[in-house]
Write an enzyme that holds these catalytic residues in place. Structure first.
Site: not given
Ligand code: NAD
Ligand code: TYD
Length: 353
Positions: A132-134, A161-162, A158, A80
């Site tokens: 995340t790698d961020e 916070s991570k 973001y 989450a």
């Molecule tokens: P997402 O935004 O799609 O989903 C987040 C989920 O968390 C949602 O279902 C939301 O309802 C729930 N949530 C948010 N706040 C909450 C709270 N206070 N209590 C309970 N539930 C809550 O995110 P995602 O892309 O599925 O990412 C999941 C995890 O993986 C995150 O921790 C993110 O930092 C990490 N992550 C994501 C990516 C990516 O590319 N998406 C890459 C690396 C790591």
């Molecule tokens: P995003 O999917 O938001 O992931 P993150 O910023 O966490 O890597 O964005 C991926 C890359 O795409 C990032 O360099 C920002 C760029 N981006 C655009 O150029 N246009 C867009 O509308 C969005 C959402 C992202």
């Protein structure tokens, strides 16, 4: 059973489906159902007794204590989060609340529960934090990829916070001995991703003949990993990771945003040809994201060496599956695009500051 947080979101839902399919052990799924949480992602589990869904906030200490005591999970997997960089720029508050304070409440609850377990269950318990790698910041073109020892240098609210949550998890291991695992993964893509993120946004805009908004010069680089590979890595870390360790997870797929968008357009040109022209003509360069990280890249040698995990999908196979999934799941898409989503598009793109 296991308890997972955020299992109605993109990666969490993929993980629950994958887990029940491969492992089959029951799951308690705690999710607040923010704009990013979607019960439709789990519709196939509606009559599956192995999935117990609980709507609630990870910041709710009383709820956490009750869930842990009632279900007595052997592991807690924490997905989450508020997860979108652009939203963190426009409104960081929720990121501090959920990602930092929420993770803190979860750690407190897990510690209280874990310390009351009998010795054998205590040593088998795991708290797996999905990150995340961020957190490592931005790389120059010539720099080596992020490893587990790269210093933290988060740049967006973001990422900060991570990073904070990662530090709390680390501290709970070192100070209290909580058996934690942390994974830092690169950009995921695949089914059920909310179309605020690059790849689903581009697929869905292209299908509707809408502009494809590229921030800045489009040459920012991300490492892309198919979500199914991330789920397999998390299963492996849970199974065999060393308590207290962190694992970098990545796809060895460094691509510029323009490369990604051109690939999506080329697949759509094949699968849904336009009457006139091609999808890449919809590309539009727009004002850059403030503080936009230039490059992320992951060195995944540790998880490969120690746990034997490697991605199965190449970018080419994964992106084709992903585009096809969005084409085949128009009911899911229509529901996601209705409602609040349009407000986000208006805020981030039409009224881009
Ligand atoms: P997402 O935004 O799609 O989903 C987040 C989920 O968390 C949602 O279902 C939301 O309802 C729930 N949530 C948010 N706040 C909450 C709270 N206070 N209590 C309970 N539930 C809550 O995110 P995602 O892309 O599925 O990412 C999941 C995890 O993986 C995150 O921790 C993110 O930092 C990490 N992550 C994501 C990516 C990516 O590319 N998406 C890459 C690396 C790591
Ligand atoms: P995003 O999917 O938001 O992931 P993150 O910023 O966490 O890597 O964005 C991926 C890359 O795409 C990032 O360099 C920002 C760029 N981006 C655009 O150029 N246009 C867009 O509308 C969005 C959402 C992202």
């Amino acid at each position: 059973m296991i308890l997972i947080t955020g299992g109605a979101g993109f990666i969490g839902a993929n993980f629950v489906l994958d887990w029940l399919n491969v492992v089959g052990e029951p799951v308690v799924n705690l999710d607040k159902l923010t704009y990013a949480g979607n019960r439709d992602n789990l519709a196939s589990l509606n009559n599956d007794p192995r999935h117990i869904f609980v709507q609630g906030d990870i910041g709710d200490a009383a709820l956490l204590a009750e869930l842990l005591q009632t279900h007595r999970p052997r592991a807690l997997l924490h997905f989450a989060a508020e997860s979108h960089v652009d939203r963190s720029i426009l409104g960081p508050d929720a990121f501090i609340r959920t990602n930092i304070e929420g993770t803190f409440q979860l750690l407190q609850a897990a510690k209280a529960y874990w310390s009351g377990l009998p010795a054998a269950e205590q040593s088998a318990f795991r708290f797996l934090h999905v990150s995340t790698d961020e957190v490592y910041g931005s790389l120059e073109a010539h720099e080596p990829p992020f490893s587990e020892t790269t210093p933290y240098a988060p740049n967006s609210p973001y990422a900060a916070s991570k990073a904070s949550s990662d530090h709390l998890v680390r501290a709970y291991h070192h100070t209290y001995g909580l058996p934690t695992l942390t994974s830092n993964c690169s950009n995921n893509y695949g089914p059920y991703q909310f179309p605020e993120k690059l790849i689903p946004l581009m697929i869905l805009n292209a299908l509707r003949n809408k502009p494809l908004p590229v921030y800045g010069d489009g040459l920012n680089v991300r490492d892309w990993l198919y979500v199914g590979d991330h789920c397999a890595a998390i299963r492996r870390v849970l199974e065999a990771g060393q308590p207290g360790a962190t694992y970098n997870i990545g796809g060895c797929n460094e691509k510029t945003n323009l490369d990604v968008i051109h690939t999506v357009c080329a697949i759509l040109d094949q699968l849904r040809p336009m009457a006139d022209g091609n999808h890449a003509a919809l590309i539009q360069f727009i004002k850059d994201r403030p503080g936009h990280d230039r490059r992320y890249a992951i060195d995944a040698a540790k998880i490969e060496r120690e746990l034997g995990w490697k991605p199965r999908e190449t970018f080419e196979t994964g992106i084709r599956k992903t585009v096809s999934w969005y084409l085949e799941n128009s009911a899911w898409v229509e529901r996601v695009l209705s409602g609040d989503y349009q407000n986000w598009i208006q805020t981030n793109y039409t009224a881009r500051p």
